[in-house]
Enzyme design. Structure first.
Site, PDB file in Angstrom:
ATOM      1  CE  LYS A   1      -4.243  -2.133   1.545  1.00 31.07           C
ATOM      2  NZ  LYS A   1      -5.315  -2.214   2.552  1.00 31.07           N
TER       3      LYS A   1
ATOM      4  NE  ARG B   1      -7.356  -8.951   0.787  1.00 32.30           N
ATOM      5  CZ  ARG B   1      -7.094  -8.151  -0.229  1.00 32.30           C
ATOM      6  NH1 ARG B   1      -6.208  -7.156  -0.073  1.00 32.30           N
ATOM      7  NH2 ARG B   1      -7.692  -8.300  -1.396  1.00 32.30           N
TER       8      ARG B   1
END
Length: 281
Positions: free
Chosen positions: A221, A257
């Site tokens: 991210k 995740r």
């Protein structure tokens, strides 16, 4: 003085959820696995690399992403879930906001519904989750994907995220979802600045203290780029992804995740081995 739970060694190795995006526009791997055959092959590689759960998504939720029609999302996701289920007995998650897609995926063999809207997207989301009886991930997102990164603001990001997720968990239970099937996800990168994401990571204990297992998802991210401006490409964020996964594990996450399953599995095993050794000294 830091909270004791912030510094305590983790008691168990978190599960690893491998990401399988059957989309043309996901922020990291959009288009790579858009065909069912390629997505299935990728999923089975992630299993070989040590994934405990596979998360199958047919609609991108990256900042600015446009919505996908339900029928199209089902066409992307259901055949992949069914094919994986025919080859593998492990846990399969469907990453969707739409109750109809969740129903189709569970019918095809999925065992978890990972919902970035925390069962708020549709009037029948809560009832569908109760009817399906599968595990459910409730994630915090401020706004919706197209606009969530337009100057997000909080008075106290930790308190607000924890309060929201506590409320959504209670709403799910009131609708008939079993408490033991509920997971919480702070929503790293979903309507949050890099500073918000780092504070939520540092204070993950505030969420774990609610008593629900926590899924932590920070793989590749943009927060990593905020710390390392050279990491413009998502593929160049492996080191930061592993660092955040380990920090999430250290602070109580029960599942991480990730895109890079093999590397994360190895890092977690070493991390837990050191923690175990420290406990024996």
């Amino acid at each position: 003085m830091p909270h004791e739970s912030q510094t305590a060694a983790p008691s168990m190795t978190p599960q690893v959820m491998g990401i399988v995006n059957v989309t043309p526009d996901s922020f990291s791997d959009g288009g790579r696995f858009v065909s069912a055959e390629r997505a299935i092959d990728h999923a089975m590689r992630l299993v070989e690399q040590g994934a405990d759960v596979l998360d199958i998504g047919g609609e991108s939720t990256r900042p600015g992403a446009a919505p996908v029609a339900e029928a199209e999302e089902i066409d992307r996701v259901a055949p992949v879930v069914a094919a994986i289920r025919a080859r593998w007995a492990g846990a399969i998650s469907v990453d969707t906001m739409k109750p109809g897609v969740a129903r189709a995926a569970v019918a095809a063999g999925a065992t978890m519904w990972n919902d970035v809207s925390a069962l708020t997207h549709a009037p029948d989301s809560l009832g569908t989750a109760a009817d399906l009886g599968c595990e459910v991930v409730l994630m915090h997102m401020k706004g919706e994907p197209r606009t969530m990164q337009d100057a997000p603001h909080y008075e106290d990001v930790v308190a607000e995220v924890v309060a929201y997720l506590a409320g959504r968990a209670h709403a799910a239970m009131a609708a008939g979802v079993a408490r033991e099937r509920i997971w919480l996800d702070p929503g790293i990168g979903f309507g949050k600045t890099a500073a918000h994401n780092l504070v939520l990571t540092a204070r993950l204990d505030a969420l774990t203290e609610l008593g629900f297992p926590v899924l932590y998802a920070a793989s590749r991210k943009r927060t990593i780029q905020a710390i390392d401006p050279a990491a413009v490409d998502a593929d160049d964020r492996l080191g930061g992804s592993i660092a955040l996964a380990l920090e999430g594990a250290r602070r109580g996450a029960r599942m991480v995740r990730v895109h890079d399953v093999r590397e994360t599995v190895q890092a977690l095993r070493v991390h837990m081995a050191v923690a175990a050794a420290a406990g024996r000294v």
